[in-house]
Structure formats: structure tokens, C-alpha cells
Design a protein around this motif. Structure first.
Motif, PDB file in Angstrom:
ATOM      1  N   LEU A   1       0.763  -1.275   0.030  1.00  0.00           N
ATOM      2  CA  LEU A   1       0.187  -0.153   0.119  1.00  0.00           C
ATOM      3  C   LEU A   1       0.913   1.144   0.011  1.00  0.00           C
ATOM      4  CD1 LEU A   1      -2.519  -1.068   2.852  1.00  0.00           C
ATOM      5  CD2 LEU A   1      -3.026  -0.933   0.160  1.00  0.00           C
ATOM      6  N   PRO A   2       0.385   2.338  -0.364  1.00  0.00           N
ATOM      7  CA  PRO A   2       1.061   3.494  -0.590  1.00  0.00           C
ATOM      8  C   PRO A   2       1.720   3.887   0.950  1.00  0.00           C
ATOM      9  CG  PRO A   2      -0.851   4.037  -1.745  1.00  0.00           C
ATOM     10  CD  PRO A   2      -1.116   2.650  -0.917  1.00  0.00           C
ATOM     11  N   GLY A   3       3.081   4.207   0.735  1.00  0.00           N
ATOM     12  CA  GLY A   3       3.891   4.653   1.842  1.00  0.00           C
ATOM     13  C   GLY A   3       4.357   3.312   2.689  1.00  0.00           C
ATOM     14  N   HIS A   4       4.057   2.294   2.170  1.00  0.00           N
ATOM     15  CA  HIS A   4       4.211   1.082   3.147  1.00  0.00           C
ATOM     16  C   HIS A   4       5.304   0.131   2.025  1.00  0.00           C
ATOM     17  CE1 HIS A   4       0.768   2.101   5.337  1.00  0.00           C
ATOM     18  NE2 HIS A   4       1.064   1.285   6.083  1.00  0.00           N
ATOM     19  N   GLY A   5       6.197  -0.614   2.586  1.00  0.00           N
ATOM     20  CA  GLY A   5       6.881  -1.372   1.861  1.00  0.00           C
ATOM     21  C   GLY A   5       7.722  -0.657   0.890  1.00  0.00           C
ATOM     22  N   ASP A   6       7.835  -0.778  -0.630  1.00  0.00           N
ATOM     23  CA  ASP A   6       8.405  -0.057  -1.559  1.00  0.00           C
ATOM     24  C   ASP A   6       7.622   0.659  -2.474  1.00  0.00           C
ATOM     25  OD1 ASP A   6      11.059  -1.167  -1.154  1.00  0.00           O
ATOM     26  OD2 ASP A   6      10.262  -2.957  -1.787  1.00  0.00           O
ATOM     27  N   THR A   7       6.191   0.748  -2.299  1.00  0.00           N
ATOM     28  CA  THR A   7       5.399   1.759  -2.870  1.00  0.00           C
ATOM     29  C   THR A   7       5.355   3.213  -2.144  1.00  0.00           C
ATOM     30  OG1 THR A   7       3.731   0.038  -3.446  1.00  0.00           O
ATOM     31  CG2 THR A   7       2.945   2.252  -3.368  1.00  0.00           C
ATOM     32  N   PRO A   8       5.852   4.106  -3.058  1.00  0.00           N
ATOM     33  CA  PRO A   8       5.730   5.597  -2.654  1.00  0.00           C
ATOM     34  C   PRO A   8       4.503   5.898  -1.961  1.00  0.00           C
ATOM     35  CG  PRO A   8       5.846   5.465  -5.015  1.00  0.00           C
ATOM     36  CD  PRO A   8       5.972   4.234  -4.539  1.00  0.00           C
ATOM     37  N   ALA A   9       4.798   7.122  -0.875  1.00  0.00           N
ATOM     38  CA  ALA A   9       3.540   7.573  -0.656  1.00  0.00           C
ATOM     39  C   ALA A   9       2.870   8.592  -1.529  1.00  0.00           C
ATOM     40  CB  ALA A   9       4.176   8.342   0.810  1.00  0.00           C
ATOM     41  N   ARG A  10       1.563   8.687  -1.347  1.00  0.00           N
ATOM     42  CA  ARG A  10       0.827   9.493  -2.131  1.00  0.00           C
ATOM     43  C   ARG A  10       0.689  10.971  -1.614  1.00  0.00           C
ATOM     44  NH1 ARG A  10       1.720   5.269  -4.858  1.00  0.00           N
ATOM     45  NH2 ARG A  10      -0.103   4.150  -5.994  1.00  0.00           N
ATOM     46  N   PRO A  11       0.829  12.061  -2.685  1.00  0.00           N
ATOM     47  CA  PRO A  11       0.793  13.403  -2.202  1.00  0.00           C
ATOM     48  C   PRO A  11      -0.447  13.904  -1.453  1.00  0.00           C
ATOM     49  CG  PRO A  11       0.858  13.303  -4.635  1.00  0.00           C
ATOM     50  CD  PRO A  11       1.216  11.975  -4.048  1.00  0.00           C
ATOM     51  N   GLY A  12      -1.513  13.067  -1.819  1.00  0.00           N
ATOM     52  CA  GLY A  12      -2.891  13.366  -1.466  1.00  0.00           C
ATOM     53  C   GLY A  12      -3.205  12.435  -0.504  1.00  0.00           C
ATOM     54  N   ALA A  13      -4.619  12.801   0.152  1.00  0.00           N
ATOM     55  CA  ALA A  13      -5.168  11.860   1.316  1.00  0.00           C
ATOM     56  C   ALA A  13      -5.195  10.342   0.765  1.00  0.00           C
ATOM     57  CB  ALA A  13      -6.412  12.393   1.748  1.00  0.00           C
ATOM     58  N   THR A  14      -4.995   9.517   1.656  1.00  0.00           N
ATOM     59  CA  THR A  14      -5.147   7.869   1.194  1.00  0.00           C
ATOM     60  C   THR A  14      -6.110   7.269   2.458  1.00  0.00           C
ATOM     61  OG1 THR A  14      -2.947   7.734   2.222  1.00  0.00           O
ATOM     62  CG2 THR A  14      -3.114   7.717  -0.162  1.00  0.00           C
TER      63      THR A  14
END
Length: 304
Positions: free
Chosen positions: A59-72
Motif C-alpha cells: 500500500l502507499p507509504g508501505h514497503g516499496d510503494t511510494p507515499a501519495r501526495p494526496g489523502a489516502t
């Protein structure tokens, strides 16, 4: 195909990293929990790849997936999972979510019931009574409002946090550190401490803003609303010694699911796929290989 190999796919809102093992069998999507990653499903690949093609995303911000700039929030993540399945060409699939990921899985099944054949919820519970639900909902709204004000400032801190990752990795690799952190979620440490060390390192490396959004989103009333309409055949697996999601919360969740089978693992903590992989995956396999449950029935351990 090696489940440890990481793949990258670009979705509508950005890239996502995932693992897969495929041999042309029916697909099973796997969603990890808060502070986790697709690595948590390594034993699942070892136990179930003979009956399912497996896809586990970070999921975004976890593991190797980059975080998203918007709300998740939870609804956004449910849309992401559906987009992920679309990009892989998976029209129908089974779905298994762990903890926070199980909440996201509920939203996916409720929103797109024609896509999800079977639903597995691992280590998830809900508020046990009206007072707890009220307190949780009030906290959710208040924290969500506060987060909307703090999000821009927290987002600006991301580059500085990234610079501290080497120190975080070193800190999380210390035996006293990773054993102490793991003891708060596991009933007993697995023999392979490397799994614990890497898991704690990934937990400490989770994007703070993404982790905060997930923690606040756990109180979203969207989950209870989804449960009112969801009729997907569901397996709820929880543990008697789970310090994060106690059995009483799992029982409360089972009572709200229309078509559910409930399994409780003895002497196990919050990560049954790692702590008791044989017993856990035996329950999953049995559920996946049996015929769909009658939507009007609800089978619990004391009635079996």
C-alpha cells in the motif's frame, strides 16, 4: 515464479510495488496491514500457490510503494485495490486482508461484489458496543479534521525523513530493538528471526503521514456501512492472544457479517500467517476449496 521478486505497476494515482506467483490458477489478492508490506505473505505463497495465483501489493507509504501526495483514506485505498486488479486484468478474484488491510478488503467487497468471489479477513475486529462505536466515530472525525490541517506540514517533512532511513535501518536491525517491538504484536517469535528483523525494519520505515492516515481511518464509519450490504462468503480468522485485535472485537465483527465462517487460532498473536503458518493456511485452504456458503447462514465455532 519467485514470490520475493518485486514488480512495479503504474496506477492512476501513481506507482505500486507488488509480488506475485502465477501459474494460471484463480487469482487471490492479498492486502497487508498497518505498517506491514507484501512480505508478510511469504508463507502464503509457499502454502497456497498450488491452488491460487497470488498477488500481494504494498500500500502507499508501505514497503516499496511510494507515499501519495494526496489523502489516502480507506475509500481511496479500496479504489486503489480495484484499479490494481483492473491493471492486472483480474475480472474476478478472491481477496484476503490482514488487520487494516482487512478493513480495506471489506470496502472492496461491498463496492464491487461482482468482482470478489470469497473474502478472508485476518486479525480484524470492530467496536463491541454502541458506546465504543460512538467514541471511535467521534475520535475519527476530530482526528481527521486535525489531520487535514497538519497534512501539508507533515508532507513537507518527507524528504528529511527519507534521509534518516539508513539510521532507521540500523536501529531496527538491533536484536533488542526488533524483539521488543515484535513482542507487542506476536504471541511468540518465529524461529526465523530474520523475518522479524526485516518486518520491524519495514514497520519503522513506513511513511509517517501514511501510517497516521491509516490509523485515523481505522475509525471510519464507512466500514460499518459496508458491512450492512456485503454478502460475499467470508472467512474471519483471528487469534485468542491477539494484543491488537482481541477476540471480543472479532466476535462483534462476525455478528455483523451476513455470510461468515469464523476460525480462532489458539496461542497466537496478531500475525497468524507468520506465527502459525500451517494452521492459518490450512483454514484458508479449506475455505477456498469448499463451495460457497449459503448467504442466509452464519456459521460460528460454537455452532459447527
Amino acid at each position: 515464479m519467485d514470490f520475493s521478486t518485486r514488480h512495479r505497476l503504474t496506477l492512476a494515482d501513481g506507482p505500486v510495488v507488488y509480488r506475485q506467483v502465477t501459474t494460471g490458477k484463480p487469482p487471490l489478492l492479498l492486502i497487508h496491514g498497518w505498517g506491514g508490506s507484501s512480505r508478510h505473505w511469504q508463507h502464503t505463497a509457499e502454502h497456497l500457490s498450488d491452488i491460487r495465483d497470488l498477488y500481494a501489493l504494498d500500500l502507499p507509504g508501505h514497503g516499496d510503494t511510494p507515499a501519495r501526495p494526496g489523502a489516502t483514506g480507506p475509500e481511496t485505498l479500496a479504489d486503489l485495490v480495484i484499479d490494481f486488479a483492473d491493471r492486472l486484468g483480474l475480472d474476478r478474484f478472491d481477496l484476503n486482508g490482514h488487520s487494516w488491510g482487512a478493513g480495506v478488503a471489506i470496502l472492496v467487497a461491498a463496492r464491487r461484489p461482482e468482482r470478489v468471489d470469497r473474502l478472508m479477513l485476518t486479525s480484524l475486529g470492530i467496536a463491541r458496543n454502541a458506546l465504543e462505536r460512538l467514541a471511535l466515530t467521534q475520535t475519527y472525525h476530530q482526528m481527521n479534521l486535525a489531520l487535514s490541517l497538519w497534512r501539508p506540514w507533515l508532507a513537507m517533512s518527507r524528504p528529511w525523513i527519507a534521509l534518516s532511513r539508513p539510521a532507521i535501518d540500523w536501529f531496527g536491525a538491533q536484536p533488542l530493538v526488533y524483539r521488543a517491538i515484535a513482542a507487542h504484536v506476536l504471541r511468540q517469535l518465529p524461529a526465523d528471526e530474520e523475518t522479524v528483523r526485516v518486518g520491524v525494519r519495514e514497520f519503522l520505515s513506513t511513511d509517517p503521514l501514511s501510517a497516521l492516515e491509516c490509523a485515523i481511518g481505522a475509525g471510519s464509519p464507512a466500514f460499518l456501512t459496508a458491512l450492512e450490504t456485503m454478502a460475499t462468503p467470508t472467512l474471519l480468522v483471528h487469534a485468542d492472544a491477539d494484543p491488537v485485535m482481541p477476540p471480543s472485537g472479532a466476535h462483534a465483527l462476525a455478528a455483523r457479517i451476513r455470510n461468515v465462517r469464523e476460525v480462532c487460532l489458539d496461542d497466537c498473536g496478531h500475525l497468524p500467517m507468520i506465527e502459525q503458518p500451517e494452521a492459518y493456511h490450512r483454514a484458508i485452504r479449506e475455505f477456498l476449496t469448499t463451495t460457497a456458503l449459503d448467504p442466509r447462514s452464519s456459521t460460528h465455532p460454537d455452532a459447527r
